[in-house]
Design a protein around this motif. Sequence first.
Motif, PDB file in Angstrom:
ATOM      1  N   LEU A 196       1.952   1.005 -27.541  1.00  0.00           N
ATOM      2  CA  LEU A 196       2.514   1.322 -26.237  1.00  0.00           C
ATOM      3  C   LEU A 196       3.929   1.865 -26.375  1.00  0.00           C
ATOM      4  N   ILE A 197       4.254   2.802 -25.515  1.00  0.00           N
ATOM      5  CA  ILE A 197       5.604   3.362 -25.470  1.00  0.00           C
ATOM      6  C   ILE A 197       6.239   2.958 -24.156  1.00  0.00           C
ATOM      7  N   GLN A 198       7.426   2.420 -24.235  1.00  0.00           N
ATOM      8  CA  GLN A 198       8.133   1.925 -23.049  1.00  0.00           C
ATOM      9  C   GLN A 198       8.205   2.998 -21.959  1.00  0.00           C
ATOM     10  N   GLY A 199       7.771   2.615 -20.762  1.00  0.00           N
ATOM     11  CA  GLY A 199       7.819   3.529 -19.624  1.00  0.00           C
ATOM     12  C   GLY A 199       6.597   4.390 -19.445  1.00  0.00           C
ATOM     13  N   ASN A 200       5.710   4.429 -20.446  1.00  0.00           N
ATOM     14  CA  ASN A 200       4.486   5.223 -20.303  1.00  0.00           C
ATOM     15  C   ASN A 200       3.432   4.457 -19.498  1.00  0.00           C
ATOM     16  N   GLU A 201       2.548   5.196 -18.865  1.00  0.00           N
ATOM     17  CA  GLU A 201       1.519   4.587 -18.030  1.00  0.00           C
ATOM     18  C   GLU A 201       0.547   3.760 -18.860  1.00  0.00           C
ATOM     19  N   PHE A 202       0.218   2.562 -18.358  1.00  0.00           N
ATOM     20  CA  PHE A 202      -0.814   1.764 -19.012  1.00  0.00           C
ATOM     21  C   PHE A 202      -1.943   1.383 -18.049  1.00  0.00           C
ATOM     22  N   GLY A 203      -1.726   1.575 -16.736  1.00  0.00           N
ATOM     23  CA  GLY A 203      -2.777   1.186 -15.807  1.00  0.00           C
ATOM     24  C   GLY A 203      -2.485   1.603 -14.383  1.00  0.00           C
ATOM     25  N   PHE A 204      -3.383   1.189 -13.486  1.00  0.00           N
ATOM     26  CA  PHE A 204      -3.298   1.557 -12.075  1.00  0.00           C
ATOM     27  C   PHE A 204      -4.029   0.487 -11.278  1.00  0.00           C
ATOM     28  N   ILE A 205      -3.464   0.112 -10.115  1.00  0.00           N
ATOM     29  CA  ILE A 205      -4.142  -0.825  -9.219  1.00  0.00           C
ATOM     30  C   ILE A 205      -4.283  -0.156  -7.857  1.00  0.00           C
ATOM     31  N   MET A 232      -6.659  -6.525  -0.712  1.00  0.00           N
ATOM     32  CA  MET A 232      -7.094  -5.137  -0.526  1.00  0.00           C
ATOM     33  C   MET A 232      -7.428  -4.460  -1.852  1.00  0.00           C
ATOM     34  N   ALA A 233      -6.740  -4.872  -2.918  1.00  0.00           N
ATOM     35  CA  ALA A 233      -6.934  -4.210  -4.216  1.00  0.00           C
ATOM     36  C   ALA A 233      -8.226  -4.684  -4.851  1.00  0.00           C
ATOM     37  N   ARG A 234      -9.213  -3.841  -4.905  1.00  0.00           N
ATOM     38  CA  ARG A 234     -10.513  -4.220  -5.450  1.00  0.00           C
ATOM     39  C   ARG A 234     -10.850  -3.449  -6.722  1.00  0.00           C
ATOM     40  N   ARG A 235      -9.835  -2.819  -7.298  1.00  0.00           N
ATOM     41  CA  ARG A 235     -10.103  -2.094  -8.538  1.00  0.00           C
ATOM     42  C   ARG A 235      -8.843  -2.027  -9.381  1.00  0.00           C
ATOM     43  N   ILE A 236      -8.888  -2.702 -10.515  1.00  0.00           N
ATOM     44  CA  ILE A 236      -7.787  -2.672 -11.466  1.00  0.00           C
ATOM     45  C   ILE A 236      -8.207  -1.798 -12.639  1.00  0.00           C
ATOM     46  N   LYS A 237      -7.352  -0.882 -13.026  1.00  0.00           N
ATOM     47  CA  LYS A 237      -7.608  -0.050 -14.201  1.00  0.00           C
ATOM     48  C   LYS A 237      -6.528  -0.313 -15.236  1.00  0.00           C
ATOM     49  N   CYS A 238      -6.956  -0.631 -16.439  1.00  0.00           N
ATOM     50  CA  CYS A 238      -6.023  -0.824 -17.558  1.00  0.00           C
ATOM     51  C   CYS A 238      -6.521   0.036 -18.704  1.00  0.00           C
ATOM     52  N   TYR A 239      -5.658   0.895 -19.213  1.00  0.00           N
ATOM     53  CA  TYR A 239      -6.078   1.910 -20.187  1.00  0.00           C
ATOM     54  C   TYR A 239      -5.749   1.528 -21.634  1.00  0.00           C
ATOM     55  N   VAL A 240      -5.500   0.248 -21.896  1.00  0.00           N
ATOM     56  CA  VAL A 240      -5.127  -0.162 -23.250  1.00  0.00           C
ATOM     57  C   VAL A 240      -6.149  -1.137 -23.805  1.00  0.00           C
ATOM     58  N   ASP A 241      -6.082  -1.315 -25.120  1.00  0.00           N
ATOM     59  CA  ASP A 241      -6.930  -2.285 -25.804  1.00  0.00           C
ATOM     60  C   ASP A 241      -6.165  -2.804 -27.010  1.00  0.00           C
ATOM     61  N   PRO A 272       0.795  -1.234   0.000  1.00  0.00           N
ATOM     62  CA  PRO A 272       0.000   0.000   0.000  1.00  0.00           C
ATOM     63  C   PRO A 272       0.825   1.280   0.000  1.00  0.00           C
ATOM     64  N   VAL A 273       2.107   1.206   0.392  1.00  0.00           N
ATOM     65  CA  VAL A 273       2.919   2.426   0.444  1.00  0.00           C
ATOM     66  C   VAL A 273       3.630   2.717  -0.874  1.00  0.00           C
ATOM     67  N   ASN A 274       3.574   1.781  -1.829  1.00  0.00           N
ATOM     68  CA  ASN A 274       4.222   2.005  -3.117  1.00  0.00           C
ATOM     69  C   ASN A 274       3.399   2.914  -4.017  1.00  0.00           C
ATOM     70  N   VAL A 275       4.049   3.528  -4.994  1.00  0.00           N
ATOM     71  CA  VAL A 275       3.338   4.199  -6.089  1.00  0.00           C
ATOM     72  C   VAL A 275       2.626   3.109  -6.884  1.00  0.00           C
ATOM     73  N   HIS A 276       1.378   3.327  -7.258  1.00  0.00           N
ATOM     74  CA  HIS A 276       0.596   2.270  -7.903  1.00  0.00           C
ATOM     75  C   HIS A 276       0.304   2.517  -9.382  1.00  0.00           C
ATOM     76  N   VAL A 277       1.033   3.436  -9.966  1.00  0.00           N
ATOM     77  CA  VAL A 277       0.960   3.634 -11.422  1.00  0.00           C
ATOM     78  C   VAL A 277       1.712   2.486 -12.084  1.00  0.00           C
ATOM     79  N   ASN A 278       1.086   1.843 -13.073  1.00  0.00           N
ATOM     80  CA  ASN A 278       1.738   0.771 -13.834  1.00  0.00           C
ATOM     81  C   ASN A 278       2.213   1.302 -15.179  1.00  0.00           C
ATOM     82  N   ARG A 279       3.446   0.928 -15.552  1.00  0.00           N
ATOM     83  CA  ARG A 279       4.072   1.452 -16.766  1.00  0.00           C
ATOM     84  C   ARG A 279       4.474   0.320 -17.706  1.00  0.00           C
TER      85      ARG A 279
END
Length: 219
Positions: A175-184, A161-170, A101-108
Amino acid sequence: MTIHKEGRNSIALVIIVNAILIALSFTIFKENDTVGAILVGIGAILLIMILQFFRNPKVNPRVNENYVLAPADGKVVVIEDTEEQEYFQDKRKQISIFMSPVNVHVNRSPISGSVKYFKYHPGKYLVAWHPKSSTDNERTTVVAEMQNGLEILWRQIAGAMARRIKCYVDEGDRLIQGNEFGFIKFGSRVDVFLPLDADVKVNIGDKTKAGITVIAELQ
């Protein structure tokens, strides 16, 4: 440092709770300074916790077509050869990163490439380190094809604890390496499946930074 868009509703809720606690401290508990101070303190702690959870620091990715970058901040908990059953249906090298829970939760995105496969799986909410969490929990699977034709798969996995996964791709997205693709939200893990000859650059227990830490080098 900015606040991630996924935190807007949670932050608004905590602000409302803070307002209620402050109102209580000045009305019902106005004659009890100790209780009033405790209520205000609880509100302040909640706000600080929620702001740090949804923080979204600026990242300068280590872009390199031969690198596989960490998709998440966290700790390496699995490095093993395993059978990937959903897409490749053969043996792959798996690297798993656990997010507390203390980590940054942006997925790249660990690589640059075109999304060849995407699927959302509803499921359970076993603790993220449970052996069956990668197959039984709520999760998303993304497969991206690199310019050289190599395909890399990664999977966002929900936890207790994680009850919501967000993925912004289809499928079809670039995709560009290092760019955000989701969030948990609120802690979980991300699994990455690589060719067996990939040169792993991390060890069990290593800390990772999304878009910065090189977890493997492709041959």
